[in-house]
Design a protein around this motif. Structure first.
Motif, PDB file in Angstrom:
ATOM      1  N   UNK A 169       0.836  -1.203   0.000  1.00  0.00           N
ATOM      2  CA  UNK A 169       0.000   0.000   0.000  1.00  0.00           C
ATOM      3  C   UNK A 169       0.869   1.250   0.000  1.00  0.00           C
ATOM      4  N   UNK A 170       1.955   1.208   0.763  1.00  0.00           N
ATOM      5  CA  UNK A 170       2.822   2.394   0.874  1.00  0.00           C
ATOM      6  C   UNK A 170       3.466   2.746  -0.465  1.00  0.00           C
ATOM      7  N   UNK A 171       3.663   1.772  -1.339  1.00  0.00           N
ATOM      8  CA  UNK A 171       4.280   2.039  -2.644  1.00  0.00           C
ATOM      9  C   UNK A 171       3.401   2.923  -3.529  1.00  0.00           C
ATOM     10  N   UNK A 172       2.097   2.877  -3.304  1.00  0.00           N
ATOM     11  CA  UNK A 172       1.188   3.732  -4.072  1.00  0.00           C
ATOM     12  C   UNK A 172       1.229   5.187  -3.595  1.00  0.00           C
ATOM     13  N   UNK A 173       1.712   5.401  -2.378  1.00  0.00           N
ATOM     14  CA  UNK A 173       1.830   6.737  -1.776  1.00  0.00           C
ATOM     15  C   UNK A 173       0.503   7.470  -1.737  1.00  0.00           C
ATOM     16  N   UNK A 174      -0.570   6.762  -1.422  1.00  0.00           N
ATOM     17  CA  UNK A 174      -1.892   7.359  -1.312  1.00  0.00           C
ATOM     18  C   UNK A 174      -2.389   7.447   0.127  1.00  0.00           C
ATOM     19  N   UNK A 175      -1.809   6.638   1.010  1.00  0.00           N
ATOM     20  CA  UNK A 175      -2.258   6.573   2.399  1.00  0.00           C
ATOM     21  C   UNK A 175      -1.170   7.159   3.297  1.00  0.00           C
ATOM     22  N   UNK A 176      -1.533   8.101   4.184  1.00  0.00           N
ATOM     23  CA  UNK A 176      -0.537   8.651   5.124  1.00  0.00           C
ATOM     24  C   UNK A 176       0.019   7.539   6.023  1.00  0.00           C
ATOM     25  N   UNK A 177       1.252   7.696   6.452  1.00  0.00           N
ATOM     26  CA  UNK A 177       1.926   6.666   7.244  1.00  0.00           C
ATOM     27  C   UNK A 177       1.158   6.281   8.505  1.00  0.00           C
ATOM     28  N   UNK A 178       0.524   7.263   9.180  1.00  0.00           N
ATOM     29  CA  UNK A 178      -0.192   6.951  10.411  1.00  0.00           C
ATOM     30  C   UNK A 178      -1.467   6.136  10.156  1.00  0.00           C
TER      31      UNK A 178
ATOM     32  N   UNK B 189      -4.752   5.055 -11.245  1.00  0.00           N
ATOM     33  CA  UNK B 189      -3.758   6.008 -10.736  1.00  0.00           C
ATOM     34  C   UNK B 189      -2.346   5.439 -10.923  1.00  0.00           C
ATOM     35  N   UNK B 190      -2.169   4.177 -10.570  1.00  0.00           N
ATOM     36  CA  UNK B 190      -0.860   3.541 -10.719  1.00  0.00           C
ATOM     37  C   UNK B 190      -0.411   3.475 -12.167  1.00  0.00           C
ATOM     38  N   UNK B 191      -1.342   3.239 -13.080  1.00  0.00           N
ATOM     39  CA  UNK B 191      -1.014   3.203 -14.509  1.00  0.00           C
ATOM     40  C   UNK B 191      -0.637   4.588 -14.999  1.00  0.00           C
ATOM     41  N   UNK B 192      -1.410   5.588 -14.600  1.00  0.00           N
ATOM     42  CA  UNK B 192      -1.121   6.962 -15.027  1.00  0.00           C
ATOM     43  C   UNK B 192       0.209   7.471 -14.481  1.00  0.00           C
ATOM     44  N   UNK B 193       0.533   7.083 -13.253  1.00  0.00           N
ATOM     45  CA  UNK B 193       1.796   7.497 -12.632  1.00  0.00           C
ATOM     46  C   UNK B 193       2.969   6.630 -13.089  1.00  0.00           C
ATOM     47  N   UNK B 194       2.685   5.634 -13.943  1.00  0.00           N
ATOM     48  CA  UNK B 194       3.703   4.731 -14.465  1.00  0.00           C
ATOM     49  C   UNK B 194       4.450   4.028 -13.333  1.00  0.00           C
ATOM     50  N   UNK B 195       3.702   3.586 -12.315  1.00  0.00           N
ATOM     51  CA  UNK B 195       4.308   2.874 -11.192  1.00  0.00           C
ATOM     52  C   UNK B 195       4.715   1.477 -11.631  1.00  0.00           C
ATOM     53  N   UNK B 196       5.891   1.067 -11.247  1.00  0.00           N
ATOM     54  CA  UNK B 196       6.415  -0.247 -11.591  1.00  0.00           C
ATOM     55  C   UNK B 196       6.286  -1.159 -10.369  1.00  0.00           C
TER      56      UNK B 196
END
Length: 141
Positions: free
Chosen positions: A23-32, A76-83
């Motif tokens: 989940x953290x790799x998507x950078x959509x959810x705050x760490x807390x 979102x992941x596709x648009x951001x070109x996340x690998x």
């Protein structure tokens, strides 16, 4: 559909830390909020999967809403070109944008399955009550 969500939720609950990293790799959810989401989302998947098997009201709507959310995140992941991998069924899926596209297509098929189940329930309830009686929306969801 219920079995898919039961399996998906159970696998992620067995490796909550790995799912939190995913989940953290998507950078959509705050760490807390990472730990509550990593535990809550798979639990919701598991419960909704069980609910759809037993036709508990709201389970189909919960699955439909989760699929819409998953499609948005995958897009979102596709648009951001996340690998990265989608994290849908395990933390060890194939990585790469192509896996995100495959997961998006798979979710589209499951959304179509939800639409089929909505229609099936509507027609079944209508048949049980008679064609002249209006069907309440709450019975379908």
């Amino acid at each position: 559909m219920g079995g898919i969500f039961i399996y998906s939720g159970a696998v992620k609950l067995l490796d909550v830390k790995g799912f939190a990293r995913m989940i953290s790799l998507y950078e959509l959810v705050p760490d807390q909020l990472l730990a509550p989401v990593a535990l809550g989302l798979p639990a919701l998947e598991l419960l909704a999967g069980i609910g759809i098997l037993f036709e508990i009201p709201g389970a189909l709507s919960a699955i439909f809403a989760m699929l819409i959310m998953f499609c948005s995140i995958l897009w979102y992941g596709i648009l951001k070109d996340l690998d990265i991998d989608c994290g849908c069924f395990s933390t060890a899926e194939l990585k790469g944008q192509n896996s995100l596209r495959q997961a998006l297509y798979r979710d589209f098929v499951m959304i179509a399955g939800c639409c089929y189940l909505y229609l099936y329930r509507f027609l079944r309830i209508r048949r049980e009550l008679g064609a002249s009686v209006p069907v309440k929306f709450i019975k379908i969801i």
